[in-house]
Design a protein around this motif. Structure first.
Motif, mmCIF file in Angstrom:
data_model
loop_
_atom_site.group_PDB
_atom_site.id
_atom_site.type_symbol
_atom_site.label_atom_id
_atom_site.label_comp_id
_atom_site.label_asym_id
_atom_site.label_seq_id
_atom_site.Cartn_x
_atom_site.Cartn_y
_atom_site.Cartn_z
ATOM 1 N N GLY A 46 64.316 92.902 0.573
ATOM 2 C CA GLY A 46 63.557 92.652 -0.639
ATOM 3 C C GLY A 46 62.439 91.663 -0.377
ATOM 4 O O GLY A 46 62.437 90.943 0.628
ATOM 5 N N ASP A 47 61.463 91.614 -1.257
ATOM 6 C CA ASP A 47 60.331 90.713 -1.083
ATOM 7 C C ASP A 47 60.800 89.284 -0.836
ATOM 8 O O ASP A 47 61.576 88.727 -1.628
ATOM 9 C CB ASP A 47 59.440 90.727 -2.329
ATOM 10 C CG ASP A 47 58.756 92.056 -2.543
ATOM 11 O OD1 ASP A 47 59.040 93.011 -1.799
ATOM 12 O OD2 ASP A 47 57.917 92.142 -3.473
ATOM 13 N N ASN A 48 60.355 88.699 0.270
ATOM 14 C CA ASN A 48 60.680 87.308 0.622
ATOM 15 C C ASN A 48 62.172 87.066 0.825
ATOM 16 O O ASN A 48 62.625 85.930 0.828
ATOM 17 C CB ASN A 48 60.155 86.338 -0.443
ATOM 18 C CG ASN A 48 58.650 86.383 -0.572
ATOM 19 O OD1 ASN A 48 57.932 85.908 0.294
ATOM 20 N ND2 ASN A 48 58.168 86.987 -1.662
ATOM 21 N N GLU A 49 62.936 88.122 1.031
ATOM 22 C CA GLU A 49 64.388 87.992 1.166
ATOM 23 C C GLU A 49 64.786 87.696 2.607
ATOM 24 O O GLU A 49 64.283 88.328 3.546
ATOM 25 C CB GLU A 49 65.085 89.264 0.704
ATOM 26 C CG GLU A 49 66.607 89.173 0.729
ATOM 27 C CD GLU A 49 67.277 90.458 0.286
ATOM 28 O OE1 GLU A 49 68.526 90.474 0.234
ATOM 29 O OE2 GLU A 49 66.570 91.445 0.004
ATOM 30 N N ALA B 63 72.979 94.171 12.383
ATOM 31 C CA ALA B 63 73.037 94.912 13.639
ATOM 32 C C ALA B 63 72.189 96.173 13.676
ATOM 33 O O ALA B 63 72.410 97.039 14.493
ATOM 34 C CB ALA B 63 74.487 95.265 13.948
ATOM 35 N N PHE B 64 71.197 96.323 12.793
ATOM 36 C CA PHE B 64 70.270 97.440 12.912
ATOM 37 C C PHE B 64 68.861 96.923 12.647
ATOM 38 O O PHE B 64 68.683 95.812 12.141
ATOM 39 C CB PHE B 64 70.641 98.590 11.957
ATOM 40 C CG PHE B 64 70.738 98.189 10.516
ATOM 41 C CD1 PHE B 64 69.621 97.952 9.741
ATOM 42 C CD2 PHE B 64 71.986 98.054 9.921
ATOM 43 C CE1 PHE B 64 69.717 97.585 8.413
ATOM 44 C CE2 PHE B 64 72.101 97.689 8.581
ATOM 45 C CZ PHE B 64 70.956 97.451 7.836
ATOM 46 N N PRO B 65 67.814 97.683 12.992
ATOM 47 C CA PRO B 65 66.444 97.173 12.893
ATOM 48 C C PRO B 65 65.991 96.982 11.453
ATOM 49 O O PRO B 65 66.161 97.858 10.614
ATOM 50 C CB PRO B 65 65.611 98.242 13.601
ATOM 51 C CG PRO B 65 66.431 99.478 13.540
ATOM 52 C CD PRO B 65 67.852 99.024 13.610
ATOM 53 N N TRP B 66 65.394 95.825 11.191
ATOM 54 C CA TRP B 66 64.945 95.524 9.840
ATOM 55 C C TRP B 66 63.770 94.543 9.881
ATOM 56 O O TRP B 66 63.461 93.959 10.913
ATOM 57 C CB TRP B 66 66.079 94.945 8.991
ATOM 58 C CG TRP B 66 66.690 93.697 9.536
ATOM 59 C CD1 TRP B 66 67.686 93.620 10.466
ATOM 60 C CD2 TRP B 66 66.338 92.346 9.220
ATOM 61 N NE1 TRP B 66 67.981 92.304 10.734
ATOM 62 C CE2 TRP B 66 67.174 91.504 9.991
ATOM 63 C CE3 TRP B 66 65.403 91.771 8.356
ATOM 64 C CZ2 TRP B 66 67.096 90.111 9.918
ATOM 65 C CZ3 TRP B 66 65.328 90.384 8.288
ATOM 66 C CH2 TRP B 66 66.173 89.564 9.056
ATOM 67 N N GLN B 67 63.158 94.386 8.720
ATOM 68 C CA GLN B 67 61.989 93.522 8.604
ATOM 69 C C GLN B 67 62.028 92.792 7.267
ATOM 70 O O GLN B 67 62.458 93.352 6.257
ATOM 71 C CB GLN B 67 60.719 94.375 8.687
ATOM 72 C CG GLN B 67 59.400 93.631 8.582
ATOM 73 C CD GLN B 67 58.244 94.597 8.355
ATOM 74 O OE1 GLN B 67 58.079 95.141 7.270
ATOM 75 N NE2 GLN B 67 57.445 94.837 9.394
ATOM 76 N N THR B 68 61.584 91.540 7.284
ATOM 77 C CA THR B 68 61.328 90.802 6.045
ATOM 78 C C THR B 68 59.823 90.685 5.861
ATOM 79 O O THR B 68 59.118 90.241 6.764
ATOM 80 C CB THR B 68 61.949 89.398 6.093
ATOM 81 O OG1 THR B 68 63.357 89.474 5.806
ATOM 82 C CG2 THR B 68 61.315 88.475 5.053
ATOM 83 N N ALA B 69 59.347 91.105 4.713
ATOM 84 C CA ALA B 69 57.958 90.879 4.334
ATOM 85 C C ALA B 69 57.934 89.676 3.403
ATOM 86 O O ALA B 69 58.644 89.644 2.398
ATOM 87 C CB ALA B 69 57.374 92.102 3.635
ATOM 88 N N ALA B 70 57.135 88.682 3.753
ATOM 89 C CA ALA B 70 57.086 87.443 2.979
ATOM 90 C C ALA B 70 55.636 87.057 2.728
ATOM 91 O O ALA B 70 54.760 87.298 3.563
ATOM 92 C CB ALA B 70 57.799 86.315 3.724
ATOM 93 N N GLY C 123 65.717 90.413 12.805
ATOM 94 C CA GLY C 123 64.616 91.104 12.165
ATOM 95 C C GLY C 123 63.245 90.763 12.697
ATOM 96 O O GLY C 123 63.084 89.967 13.618
ATOM 97 N N ASN C 124 62.246 91.410 12.096
ATOM 98 C CA ASN C 124 60.839 91.106 12.322
ATOM 99 C C ASN C 124 60.273 90.469 11.068
ATOM 100 O O ASN C 124 60.705 90.772 9.951
ATOM 101 C CB ASN C 124 60.049 92.369 12.661
ATOM 102 C CG ASN C 124 60.290 92.861 14.073
ATOM 103 O OD1 ASN C 124 61.298 92.538 14.686
ATOM 104 N ND2 ASN C 124 59.366 93.649 14.591
ATOM 105 N N TYR C 125 59.275 89.613 11.240
ATOM 106 C CA TYR C 125 58.732 88.823 10.128
ATOM 107 C C TYR C 125 57.283 89.224 9.889
ATOM 108 O O TYR C 125 56.438 89.112 10.785
ATOM 109 C CB TYR C 125 58.829 87.346 10.477
ATOM 110 C CG TYR C 125 58.527 86.383 9.349
ATOM 111 C CD1 TYR C 125 59.210 86.449 8.143
ATOM 112 C CD2 TYR C 125 57.569 85.375 9.512
ATOM 113 C CE1 TYR C 125 58.961 85.548 7.122
ATOM 114 C CE2 TYR C 125 57.309 84.461 8.492
ATOM 115 C CZ TYR C 125 58.012 84.556 7.297
ATOM 116 O OH TYR C 125 57.754 83.654 6.290
ATOM 117 N N LEU C 126 56.992 89.708 8.687
ATOM 118 C CA LEU C 126 55.658 90.150 8.283
ATOM 119 C C LEU C 126 55.151 89.179 7.223
ATOM 120 O O LEU C 126 55.609 89.199 6.085
ATOM 121 C CB LEU C 126 55.738 91.576 7.734
ATOM 122 C CG LEU C 126 54.458 92.247 7.267
ATOM 123 C CD1 LEU C 126 53.447 92.396 8.399
ATOM 124 C CD2 LEU C 126 54.779 93.616 6.655
#
Length: 429
Positions: free
Chosen positions: A228-231, A238-245, A282-285
């Motif tokens: 979720g936004d800024n979450e 254990a799987f690929p994910w991204q946080t958009a902040a 994760g990756n950070y955007l």
């Protein structure tokens, strides 16, 4: 989430990059969160049409005064590189339907509807290519300007009609065939049928096989999940994910009346988030919102520069790393790993205290302090390391690199988290 995509070099490259720049720039930037002289305090400022206007006959004419005269794509790419970012994701079209590229599908775009007739997305994709920076695209699946998409809702999860879906398909096709290599396509919002999600997913990979698709396309048609936004997750995943902040969680698009605080405090906050995201897998955007004329706020540029200065010293503990190998959070801070190296991010409040790391000390070869030149008192045992922290700690984190002779140095039997709700990508409305 297709497992095959995770085996490609494109996926591995995306996963290794860790830190990227998000740019919310559109017709809404011209308003800066203000309508008819009053701040619109409901919702994000890029959604000002939904929260403050709701009349396209009043919104459309804004394009006649929208002049990106201070948009400098090369300078933005240089800033992203200075910040230590590995890619840029740009808003090709947000919910208002105004295209920031030259779309043949609608005259409501930055080339045909504005006085300067500049394709700023083309300028950015070209600048990224010149600088060796990856270029990604955000695309809103809802469109408040498209006739088949009205009336609009307040929750941004509208169903996509067949006509609207075909319109989205055509616009995605023109983006992926006219703007060079696209590293990721960041879909957002709407409620698609499984067939619609699958069709868009297939289209992306037919046109650009190396383009990563975000989880907000829905229905498990994605190459990575999106929080979720800024979450921020509560434990390693254990799987690929991204946080958009966003620099300011209250908005993504430019807000003229935003309270910003100090540069140092904001940079500390975002470095902390970067560490937490990367160490949990994760990756950070991280997003900025340029003004209507295309200029980046000096405040935002300084925050990014400060993050880049920190990464210049500590980047080896961020880039190309994997999540913490421990199945639970460590009480002293965060952990990342790379091959047989374990990186510890130890919080400042651990000053003068002892840190315990559950690893086999018999395999320890070297300890490097990436934050200071001081030495640390340490007790090395087969059942773990005990490290005494100095009484004066760095302002942000003390970062240690522990090198082991073998990869099986971790002492833990707790499995990593894999919460099912993330696979479909949480939406914040």
């Amino acid at each position: 989430m297709p497992a095959a995509a995770q085996q490609t070099e494109a996926f591995r490259s995306w996963h290794r990059d860790k830190f990227s720049l998000f740019i919310h720039y559109g017709l809404y930037s011209e308003l800066g969160g203000v309508w008819q002289g009053k701040p619109v305090k409901d919702g994000y400022s890029e959604q000002i049409y939904s929260f403050g206007i709701r009349d396209m006959s009043q919104y459309e004419p804004l394009a006649q005064q929208f002049r990106p005269d201070r948009w400098n794509a090369d300078a933005i790419v240089a800033l992203a590189k200075k910040a230590g970012m590995r890619s840029i994701v740009f808003t090709s079209k947000h919910h208002d339907g105004f295209c920031m590229y030259h779309s043949a599908e609608t005259p409501f775009n930055i080339v045909d509807a504005t006085p300067t007739r500049r394709d700023v997305m083309k300028e950015l994709s070209d600048a990224c290519r010149r600088a060796g920076m990856k270029f990604g695209v955000y695309f809103s699946l809802i469109d408040w300007h498209f006739p088949e998409a009205t009336p609009i809702s307040d929750h941004n999860a509208d169903l996509i009609t067949p006509a609207h879906h075909q319109y989205n398909m055509r616009q995605v096709r023109e983006i992926l065939t006219s703007y060079g290599p696209v590293s990721e396509l960041w879909f957002d919002m709407g409620s698609l049928s499984p067939e619609q999600s699958e069709e868009l997913y297939r289209l992306v990979h037919e046109l650009q096989p190396d383009c990563m698709v975000s989880g907000r396309l829905g229905n498990d048609c994605a190459d990575f999940a999106v929080m979720g936004d800024n979450e921020l997750p509560t434990e390693p995943i254990a799987f690929p994910w991204q946080t958009a902040a966003s620099l300011f969680p209250e908005t993504w698009g430019y807000r003229s009346w935003q309270e910003r605080g100090t540069i140092a405090d904001k940079a500390n906050e975002k470095i902390e988030e970067l560490i937490r995201v990367v160490c949990r897998g994760g990756n950070y955007l991280l997003n900025i919102g340029p003004e209507g004329d295309g200029s980046v706020l000096p405040y935002e540029a300084e925050v990014l520069t400060t993050i880049g200065e920190w990464l210049a010293l500590h980047g080896e503990a961020i880039y190309d790393t994997e999540r913490s190998p421990f199945g639970e959070l460590m009480p002293f801070g965060e952990v990342s790993t790379k091959d047989s190296v374990l990186y510890l991010f130890i919080r400042p409040d651990m000053a003068g205290r002892e840190v315990f790391v559950p690893v086999n000390g018999n395999y320890l070869e070297e300890v490097a302090n990436l934050s200071t030149s001081g030495t640390l008192d340490m007790v090395i045992r087969k059942d773990g390391l005990r490290i005494k922290m100095p009484t004066v700690m760095p302002r942000r984190h003390l970062v240690l690199a522990l090198t082991f002779s073998r990869r099986d140095f971790v002492l833990t039997d707790k499995p990593l988290a894999c919460p099912l709700n993330v696979a479909n990508s949480t939406r914040i409305y």
